[in-house]
Design a protein around this motif. Structure first.
Motif, PDB file in Angstrom:
ATOM      1  N   LEU A  56      31.316  44.493  41.248  1.00  0.00           N
ATOM      2  CA  LEU A  56      31.947  44.259  39.939  1.00  0.00           C
ATOM      3  C   LEU A  56      33.361  43.725  40.120  1.00  0.00           C
ATOM      4  O   LEU A  56      33.785  42.797  39.422  1.00  0.00           O
ATOM      5  N   ARG A  57      34.098  44.307  41.055  1.00  0.00           N
ATOM      6  CA  ARG A  57      35.470  43.838  41.319  1.00  0.00           C
ATOM      7  C   ARG A  57      35.465  42.388  41.789  1.00  0.00           C
ATOM      8  O   ARG A  57      36.328  41.595  41.398  1.00  0.00           O
ATOM      9  N   SER A  58      34.507  42.032  42.648  1.00  0.00           N
ATOM     10  CA  SER A  58      34.425  40.660  43.158  1.00  0.00           C
ATOM     11  C   SER A  58      34.149  39.661  42.040  1.00  0.00           C
ATOM     12  O   SER A  58      34.773  38.599  41.975  1.00  0.00           O
ATOM     13  N   VAL A  59      33.228  40.001  41.153  1.00  0.00           N
ATOM     14  CA  VAL A  59      32.887  39.100  40.047  1.00  0.00           C
ATOM     15  C   VAL A  59      34.081  38.917  39.119  1.00  0.00           C
ATOM     16  O   VAL A  59      34.417  37.797  38.733  1.00  0.00           O
ATOM     17  N   ILE A  60      34.740  40.012  38.768  1.00  0.00           N
ATOM     18  CA  ILE A  60      35.885  39.932  37.860  1.00  0.00           C
ATOM     19  C   ILE A  60      37.041  39.169  38.509  1.00  0.00           C
ATOM     20  O   ILE A  60      37.712  38.363  37.864  1.00  0.00           O
ATOM     21  N   SER A  61      37.259  39.363  39.803  1.00  0.00           N
ATOM     22  CA  SER A  61      38.312  38.609  40.496  1.00  0.00           C
ATOM     23  C   SER A  61      38.007  37.118  40.495  1.00  0.00           C
ATOM     24  O   SER A  61      38.905  36.291  40.363  1.00  0.00           O
ATOM     25  N   ALA A  62      36.733  36.778  40.657  1.00  0.00           N
ATOM     26  CA  ALA A  62      36.344  35.366  40.641  1.00  0.00           C
ATOM     27  C   ALA A  62      36.541  34.749  39.261  1.00  0.00           C
ATOM     28  O   ALA A  62      36.849  33.560  39.150  1.00  0.00           O
ATOM     29  N   LEU A  63      36.346  35.530  38.201  1.00  0.00           N
ATOM     30  CA  LEU A  63      36.518  35.034  36.838  1.00  0.00           C
ATOM     31  C   LEU A  63      37.985  34.925  36.421  1.00  0.00           C
ATOM     32  O   LEU A  63      38.309  34.209  35.485  1.00  0.00           O
ATOM     33  N   SER A  64      38.855  35.640  37.106  1.00  0.00           N
ATOM     34  CA  SER A  64      40.259  35.698  36.721  1.00  0.00           C
ATOM     35  C   SER A  64      40.956  34.366  36.954  1.00  0.00           C
ATOM     36  O   SER A  64      40.850  33.769  38.017  1.00  0.00           O
ATOM     37  N   THR A  65      41.668  33.915  35.930  1.00  0.00           N
ATOM     38  CA  THR A  65      42.432  32.674  36.048  1.00  0.00           C
ATOM     39  C   THR A  65      43.935  32.947  36.089  1.00  0.00           C
ATOM     40  O   THR A  65      44.710  32.045  36.344  1.00  0.00           O
ATOM     41  N   ARG A  66      44.323  34.194  35.835  1.00  0.00           N
ATOM     42  CA  ARG A  66      45.757  34.524  35.748  1.00  0.00           C
ATOM     43  C   ARG A  66      46.194  35.512  36.820  1.00  0.00           C
ATOM     44  O   ARG A  66      46.883  36.476  36.534  1.00  0.00           O
ATOM     45  N   GLY A  67      45.790  35.312  38.034  1.00  0.00           N
ATOM     46  CA  GLY A  67      46.267  36.151  39.114  1.00  0.00           C
ATOM     47  C   GLY A  67      45.390  37.363  39.369  1.00  0.00           C
ATOM     48  O   GLY A  67      44.248  37.426  38.916  1.00  0.00           O
ATOM     49  N   PRO A  68      45.945  38.331  40.097  1.00  0.00           N
ATOM     50  CA  PRO A  68      45.148  39.479  40.540  1.00  0.00           C
ATOM     51  C   PRO A  68      44.720  40.397  39.394  1.00  0.00           C
ATOM     52  O   PRO A  68      45.445  40.588  38.430  1.00  0.00           O
ATOM     53  N   VAL A  69      43.529  40.955  39.549  1.00  0.00           N
ATOM     54  CA  VAL A  69      42.986  41.901  38.576  1.00  0.00           C
ATOM     55  C   VAL A  69      42.517  43.119  39.345  1.00  0.00           C
ATOM     56  O   VAL A  69      41.828  43.000  40.357  1.00  0.00           O
ATOM     57  N   ARG A  70      42.896  44.278  38.866  1.00  0.00           N
ATOM     58  CA  ARG A  70      42.458  45.530  39.475  1.00  0.00           C
ATOM     59  C   ARG A  70      41.462  46.186  38.533  1.00  0.00           C
ATOM     60  O   ARG A  70      41.695  46.261  37.325  1.00  0.00           O
ATOM     61  N   VAL A  71      40.338  46.658  39.081  1.00  0.00           N
ATOM     62  CA  VAL A  71      39.313  47.330  38.287  1.00  0.00           C
ATOM     63  C   VAL A  71      39.200  48.765  38.778  1.00  0.00           C
ATOM     64  O   VAL A  71      38.932  49.000  39.954  1.00  0.00           O
ATOM     65  N   ASP A  72      39.437  49.718  37.890  1.00  0.00           N
ATOM     66  CA  ASP A  72      39.322  51.139  38.217  1.00  0.00           C
ATOM     67  C   ASP A  72      38.205  51.764  37.396  1.00  0.00           C
ATOM     68  O   ASP A  72      38.120  51.554  36.184  1.00  0.00           O
ATOM     69  N   VAL A  73      37.374  52.557  38.073  1.00  0.00           N
ATOM     70  CA  VAL A  73      36.347  53.330  37.376  1.00  0.00           C
ATOM     71  C   VAL A  73      36.925  54.721  37.191  1.00  0.00           C
ATOM     72  O   VAL A  73      37.251  55.412  38.157  1.00  0.00           O
ATOM     73  N   ILE A  74      37.110  55.134  35.943  1.00  0.00           N
ATOM     74  CA  ILE A  74      37.749  56.396  35.603  1.00  0.00           C
ATOM     75  C   ILE A  74      36.698  57.480  35.463  1.00  0.00           C
ATOM     76  O   ILE A  74      35.717  57.318  34.738  1.00  0.00           O
ATOM     77  N   ASP A  75      36.905  58.590  36.157  1.00  0.00           N
ATOM     78  CA  ASP A  75      36.002  59.735  36.074  1.00  0.00           C
ATOM     79  C   ASP A  75      36.387  60.568  34.848  1.00  0.00           C
ATOM     80  O   ASP A  75      37.414  61.232  34.834  1.00  0.00           O
ATOM     81  N   THR A  76      35.570  60.497  33.803  1.00  0.00           N
ATOM     82  CA  THR A  76      35.831  61.271  32.593  1.00  0.00           C
ATOM     83  C   THR A  76      34.790  62.368  32.501  1.00  0.00           C
ATOM     84  O   THR A  76      33.596  62.098  32.474  1.00  0.00           O
ATOM     85  N   ASP A  77      35.246  63.583  32.453  1.00  0.00           N
ATOM     86  CA  ASP A  77      34.342  64.727  32.346  1.00  0.00           C
ATOM     87  C   ASP A  77      34.435  65.249  30.928  1.00  0.00           C
ATOM     88  O   ASP A  77      35.379  65.934  30.563  1.00  0.00           O
ATOM     89  N   ARG A  78      33.440  64.909  30.087  1.00  0.00           N
ATOM     90  CA  ARG A  78      33.493  65.246  28.659  1.00  0.00           C
ATOM     91  C   ARG A  78      32.675  66.478  28.319  1.00  0.00           C
ATOM     92  O   ARG A  78      31.947  66.484  27.342  1.00  0.00           O
ATOM     93  N   ASP A  79      32.745  67.506  29.079  1.00  0.00           N
ATOM     94  CA  ASP A  79      31.939  68.709  28.797  1.00  0.00           C
ATOM     95  C   ASP A  79      32.515  69.531  27.681  1.00  0.00           C
ATOM     96  O   ASP A  79      33.600  69.663  27.384  1.00  0.00           O
TER      97      ASP A  79
END
Length: 79
Positions: A56-79
């Motif tokens: 996913l990070r590779s695809v989004i980086s390839a699509l980016s036209t405005r420099g670096p993009v960081r992708v974080d997957v956030i662990d949300t525990d909704r119990d």
């Protein structure tokens, strides 16, 4: 645009696409995209040894036209 593309990609992977939420923030070093999914789908998004998240990070980086993009997957525990 990148947030929409990432949300579309992640929604296709998970069992609960209605819970997918992507937020975008501008940081000093570029753009940050945070992905939140249902806790039951976290393993699907990360993948074995992080392969899916890396892809996913590779695809989004390839699509980016405005420099670096960081992708974080956030662990949300909704119990």
């Amino acid at each position: 645009m990148l947030a929409d593309a990432l949300e579309h990609l992640v929604s296709g992977i998970v069992d609960n696409p209605e819970d997918v939420e992507v937020t975008s923030r501008s940081m000093r070093r570029g753009q940050l995209l945070e992905v939140r999914v249902n806790p039951d789908d976290l393993g699907r998004v990360i993948g074995r040894n992080g392969r899916t998240a890396r892809a996913l990070r590779s695809v989004i980086s390839a699509l980016s036209t405005r420099g670096p993009v960081r992708v974080d997957v956030i662990d949300t525990d909704r119990d």
